[in-house]
Design a protein around this motif. Sequence first.
Motif, PDB file in Angstrom:
ATOM      1  N   THR A   3      -2.590  -6.465  -9.795  1.00  0.00           N
ATOM      2  CA  THR A   3      -3.382  -5.249  -9.640  1.00  0.00           C
ATOM      3  C   THR A   3      -2.514  -4.101  -9.135  1.00  0.00           C
ATOM      4  N   PRO A   4      -2.908  -2.860  -9.513  1.00  0.00           N
ATOM      5  CA  PRO A   4      -4.096  -2.481 -10.272  1.00  0.00           C
ATOM      6  C   PRO A   4      -4.020  -2.963 -11.719  1.00  0.00           C
ATOM      7  N   ILE A   5      -5.202  -3.236 -12.283  1.00  0.00           N
ATOM      8  CA  ILE A   5      -5.280  -3.800 -13.626  1.00  0.00           C
ATOM      9  C   ILE A   5      -6.375  -3.111 -14.425  1.00  0.00           C
ATOM     10  N   PHE A   6      -6.130  -2.985 -15.723  1.00  0.00           N
ATOM     11  CA  PHE A   6      -7.160  -2.530 -16.661  1.00  0.00           C
ATOM     12  C   PHE A   6      -7.572  -3.714 -17.521  1.00  0.00           C
ATOM     13  N   MET A   7      -8.887  -3.864 -17.708  1.00  0.00           N
ATOM     14  CA  MET A   7      -9.427  -4.980 -18.483  1.00  0.00           C
ATOM     15  C   MET A   7      -9.950  -4.464 -19.825  1.00  0.00           C
ATOM     16  N   PRO A   8      -9.327  -4.814 -20.952  1.00  0.00           N
ATOM     17  CA  PRO A   8      -9.893  -4.450 -22.249  1.00  0.00           C
ATOM     18  C   PRO A   8     -11.306  -4.996 -22.401  1.00  0.00           C
TER      19      PRO A   8
ATOM     20  N   LYS B 291       5.237   1.789  -9.051  1.00  0.00           N
ATOM     21  CA  LYS B 291       5.464   2.960  -8.204  1.00  0.00           C
ATOM     22  C   LYS B 291       4.912   2.738  -6.799  1.00  0.00           C
ATOM     23  N   ILE B 292       3.773   2.065  -6.692  1.00  0.00           N
ATOM     24  CA  ILE B 292       3.215   1.755  -5.364  1.00  0.00           C
ATOM     25  C   ILE B 292       4.195   0.887  -4.581  1.00  0.00           C
ATOM     26  N   ILE B 293       4.707  -0.141  -5.226  1.00  0.00           N
ATOM     27  CA  ILE B 293       5.640  -1.050  -4.562  1.00  0.00           C
ATOM     28  C   ILE B 293       6.932  -0.335  -4.187  1.00  0.00           C
ATOM     29  N   ALA B 294       7.367   0.584  -5.065  1.00  0.00           N
ATOM     30  CA  ALA B 294       8.609   1.327  -4.809  1.00  0.00           C
ATOM     31  C   ALA B 294       8.420   2.423  -3.763  1.00  0.00           C
TER      32      ALA B 294
ATOM     33  N   THR C 213       0.856  -1.182   0.000  1.00  0.00           N
ATOM     34  CA  THR C 213       0.000   0.000   0.000  1.00  0.00           C
ATOM     35  C   THR C 213       0.890   1.229   0.000  1.00  0.00           C
ATOM     36  N   ASP C 214       0.532   2.224  -0.816  1.00  0.00           N
ATOM     37  CA  ASP C 214       1.349   3.429  -0.916  1.00  0.00           C
ATOM     38  C   ASP C 214       1.445   4.121   0.439  1.00  0.00           C
TER      39      ASP C 214
ATOM     40  N   LYS D 212       0.375  -0.823 -14.992  1.00  0.00           N
ATOM     41  CA  LYS D 212       1.586  -1.571 -14.627  1.00  0.00           C
ATOM     42  C   LYS D 212       2.605  -0.654 -13.954  1.00  0.00           C
ATOM     43  N   THR D 213       2.777   0.532 -14.516  1.00  0.00           N
ATOM     44  CA  THR D 213       3.713   1.477 -13.929  1.00  0.00           C
ATOM     45  C   THR D 213       3.209   1.974 -12.581  1.00  0.00           C
ATOM     46  N   ALA D 214       1.901   2.198 -12.462  1.00  0.00           N
ATOM     47  CA  ALA D 214       1.333   2.587 -11.166  1.00  0.00           C
ATOM     48  C   ALA D 214       1.647   1.530 -10.119  1.00  0.00           C
TER      49      ALA D 214
END
Length: 377
Positions: A29-34, A356-359, A9-10, A351-353
């Motif tokens: 996650t977070p994930i976007f679903m086409p 960044k959350i993990i980092a 968690t950020d 994916k980048t979000a």
Amino acid sequence: MLSFNLLSTDVRGKARAGVIRTDRGEIETPIFMPVGTVGTVKGVLGPVLTDDIKAQIILGNTYHLFLRPGNDVIQKAGGLHQFMNWKRPILTDSGGFQVFSLADNRKLSEEGVTFRSHIDGGKHFFSPENVVDTQRIIGSDIMMALDECPPGDADYQYAHKSLQLTQNWLKRGHAHFKKTNPLYGKHQAWFPIVQGAGYPDLRRSAARCVTDLGAEGNAIGGLSVGEPTDLMYEMIEVTNEVLPEDKPRYLMGVGTPANILEAIDRGVDMFDCVMPTRNGRNGMLFTSEGIINIKNKKWEHDYSPVDPNGTSWVDRYYSKAYLRHLFVSRELLGPQIASIHNLAFYLWLVKTAREKIIAGNFASWKSKMVQNVAQRI
């Protein structure tokens, strides 16, 4: 079984990184679903979705699949996965929103909703139970409950009455889900939906009702339907204060790249929206530097790549000038390239979000990115 592991968690907010595990694979996650409404993401081949766009899960729609090709065709094929040759997870919306936005002459009752098809005018009936049955036939890994989605400007009286109906439907749908079994040997999860329009007390009540059902995940519906953006963000916050932290949270039908980043910051895990493909078919490209209208004359002699920072092969293979030419010439390849690009961008964004959350630096990255993705180039 479907499980959700919250990994990080950020430090400055509520943004989360996790993993959803299903019988057909993991979803980071977070994930976007086409959105693959009728068993296809418009104009995009399955191998492109998996190998280039890196889609981990796609979305289908019960209303549309029920009308075409119909339950009989899908069941004889062995489910939607077999029908479309898709090996990864699928989530299906219940079709409730489409009944209320597309269908003619809908009539609501405690039993369900009667409506006429937008295709041929045929009369049909959806109930909380038969929508579960149809999604059993579809074989989706995650199915959604039947609900009513009130308009963004619904008054309190209408929103309250609508929510009571939705909550009664949720309880019936959940009971029927627990009494039925998957048809194809893979576990299916059932997600209830929080409604309540733009009223905090209704949203809290709805979130408590949903939480009490103890489902494997929960959804937030009825947003991005005409209400102000700030109100949408407020309702996400109000809802997520109640929804359990150990279950995935799915915000339905939202939205722009900035909307998604703001919702991630408020604790949402899953997203879908037709915007990447619908806007792409009209020549709008989303990039990390802003929004491009590729049909503008300014790109006529721009022979640089479609998006130098893009992650899809189409971003490097084609030029802006060529893509503009395809749109001006009304060639089908133009909307296809734009759709692939936009979907790849959305998957890159979430994916980048996550990274960044993990980092631990999501907040600063998000603030800059929200500004970038909203500007016109």
